[in-house]
Design a protein around this motif. Structure first.
Motif, PDB file in Angstrom:
ATOM      1  N   GLU A  58       0.853  -1.187   0.000  1.00 47.42           N
ATOM      2  CA  GLU A  58       0.000   0.000   0.000  1.00 47.42           C
ATOM      3  C   GLU A  58       0.885   1.231   0.000  1.00 47.42           C
ATOM      4  O   GLU A  58       1.812   1.342   0.807  1.00 47.42           O
ATOM      5  CB  GLU A  58      -0.912   0.007   1.240  1.00 47.42           C
ATOM      6  N   ASN A 116      -4.690   5.085  -1.907  1.00 46.62           N
ATOM      7  CA  ASN A 116      -5.902   5.537  -1.216  1.00 46.62           C
ATOM      8  C   ASN A 116      -6.567   6.686  -1.969  1.00 46.62           C
ATOM      9  O   ASN A 116      -5.908   7.650  -2.339  1.00 46.62           O
ATOM     10  CB  ASN A 116      -5.556   6.006   0.199  1.00 46.62           C
ATOM     11  N   GLU A 148      -7.840   1.990  -3.533  1.00 47.70           N
ATOM     12  CA  GLU A 148      -8.483   1.668  -2.262  1.00 47.70           C
ATOM     13  C   GLU A 148      -9.580   2.686  -1.989  1.00 47.70           C
ATOM     14  O   GLU A 148      -9.318   3.883  -1.886  1.00 47.70           O
ATOM     15  CB  GLU A 148      -7.462   1.677  -1.116  1.00 47.70           C
ATOM     16  N   ASP A 178     -11.597  -0.640   1.375  1.00 52.97           N
ATOM     17  CA  ASP A 178     -10.737  -0.412   2.544  1.00 52.97           C
ATOM     18  C   ASP A 178     -11.558  -0.334   3.834  1.00 52.97           C
ATOM     19  O   ASP A 178     -12.742  -0.027   3.788  1.00 52.97           O
ATOM     20  CB  ASP A 178      -9.996   0.921   2.327  1.00 52.97           C
ATOM     21  N   LYS A 199     -10.472  -5.317   2.318  1.00 53.70           N
ATOM     22  CA  LYS A 199      -9.461  -5.110   3.360  1.00 53.70           C
ATOM     23  C   LYS A 199     -10.142  -5.073   4.726  1.00 53.70           C
ATOM     24  O   LYS A 199     -10.982  -4.211   4.983  1.00 53.70           O
ATOM     25  CB  LYS A 199      -8.691  -3.799   3.118  1.00 53.70           C
ATOM     26  N   GLU A 235      -5.602  -5.947   7.811  1.00 54.52           N
ATOM     27  CA  GLU A 235      -4.737  -4.791   8.086  1.00 54.52           C
ATOM     28  C   GLU A 235      -4.326  -4.746   9.554  1.00 54.52           C
ATOM     29  O   GLU A 235      -5.058  -5.203  10.421  1.00 54.52           O
ATOM     30  CB  GLU A 235      -5.510  -3.490   7.848  1.00 54.52           C
TER      31      GLU A 235
END
Ligand code: C2E
Ligand code: CA
Ligand code: CA
Ligand code: CA
Length: 278
Positions: A58, A116, A148, A178, A199, A235
């Motif tokens: 990421e 992101n 994401e 996410d 995620k 995560e």
């Protein structure tokens, strides 16, 4: 002193003033950050259980301000969002992440790089063009660029979100949902979106070794992901015990301090080149 005002209130006023001053200083320094090349990306590795290898990462934004030092995203993303400058910064993040993904791909080490997206960016009419530009300039295989998105981004206008995700799909990029599980994620909701990865939020990972409830949630998310044919990335994995639990529950990939902190591209490359278990 005004009668009736306590010291505590005066102290709070003082703190408030300090806070406002700090915000103002941040806001001012932020204005020139992009043009002065003060932003950098760091990369956090994601370990794939099946292959035992780092297969993705990421990209996380860092701001090295010459006046304020290293400022964490929690302190400046909101400000960028408010001023709308997040759209320009986000476009830079896309270009930079795609450039890095292309470099790794050319070096014979294809790694999927997650980026992101912010709410403002998601609503911006520029977004698709920015993604296309990043793909074009870098020449990376589109599937190696992963966007994401969070539920809060998509909630306000589900139709817009579905249309946008379909355009992403047409471009060939990957999409990850996410922070999954912390919002209002309903089954009906997630089924509408063409995504590749779920995620699992750190909130569930932290307690997966302790509570039956958190374990049940992770199990349910994994079952959902399997039914949809998408991958799961847990995560915030910090301990070997959490990692073992997640593997046993059928999670496909893990990300967190146990595998590696966010690091430079060179450091990530070295880590990914190491043989499994070495
Ligand atoms: P996020 O997308 O949920 O990113 C994960 C955050 O968890 C990162 O914080 C990461 O450093 C941290 N983290 C990773 N592993 C662990 C762990 O094992 N334990 C703990 N306690 N934390 C872990 P970071 O880098 O400070 O980023 C915070 C948030 O800022 C991100 O949350 C994301 O929402 C936002 N952000 C970061 N980079 C970007 C960007 O380029 N664009 C946008 N729009 N937002 C970004
Ligand atoms: Ca993220
Ligand atoms: Ca997250
Ligand atoms: Ca989060």
């Amino acid at each position: 002193r005004v009668q009736g005002r306590s010291w505590a209130v005066a102290d709070l006023d003082e703190l408030d003033a300090q806070h406002r001053q700090r915000q103002l200083a941040l806001e001012q320094a932020l204005q020139s950050a992009l043009n002065n090349d003060e932003f950098v990306l760091v990369y956090q590795p994601q370990l794939d259980f099946a292959s035992g290898r780092i297969q993705g990462c990421e990209a996380l934004l860092r701001w090295h301000s010459p006046t304020l030092g290293v400022v964490p995203p929690a302190q400046f993303i909101g400000l960028l969002e408010e001023s709308g400058r997040i759209v320009d910064v986000g476009a830079w993040v896309l270009r930079e992440a795609a450039r890095q993904a292309a470099a790794w791909e050319r070096a014979g080490m294809p790694l999927r790089v997650g980026v992101n997206l912010s709410a403002r960016q998601f609503m911006s009419p520029r977004l698709t063009a920015d993604i296309e530009a990043a793909l074009h300039a870098s020449g990376v295989t589109p599937a190696l660029l992963e966007l994401e998105i969070t539920e809060s981004l998509t909630m306000h206008d589900v139709e817009h979100a579905v249309a946008l995700l379909q355009r992403f799909r047409a471009l060939g990029v990957s999409v990850a949902l996410d922070d999954f599980g912390v919002g209002h994620s309903s089954l009906a909701y997630v089924l509408q979106f063409p995504i590749d990865v779920l995620k699992i939020d750190r909130a569930f990972v932290t307690h997966v070794t302790r509570g039956r409830a958190d374990r049940a949630i992770v199990r349910a998310i994994v079952a959902l992901a399997q039914a949809l044919g998408v991958e799961t990335i847990a995560e915030g994995v910090e301990t070997q015990r959490q990692c073992d639990f997640l593997e046993a529950l059928g999670v496909t990939q893990v990300q967190g301090y146990l595998i590696g902190r966010p690091m430079t591209a060179a450091e990530l490359e070295a880590l990914a080149r190491r043989a499994p278990g070495a």
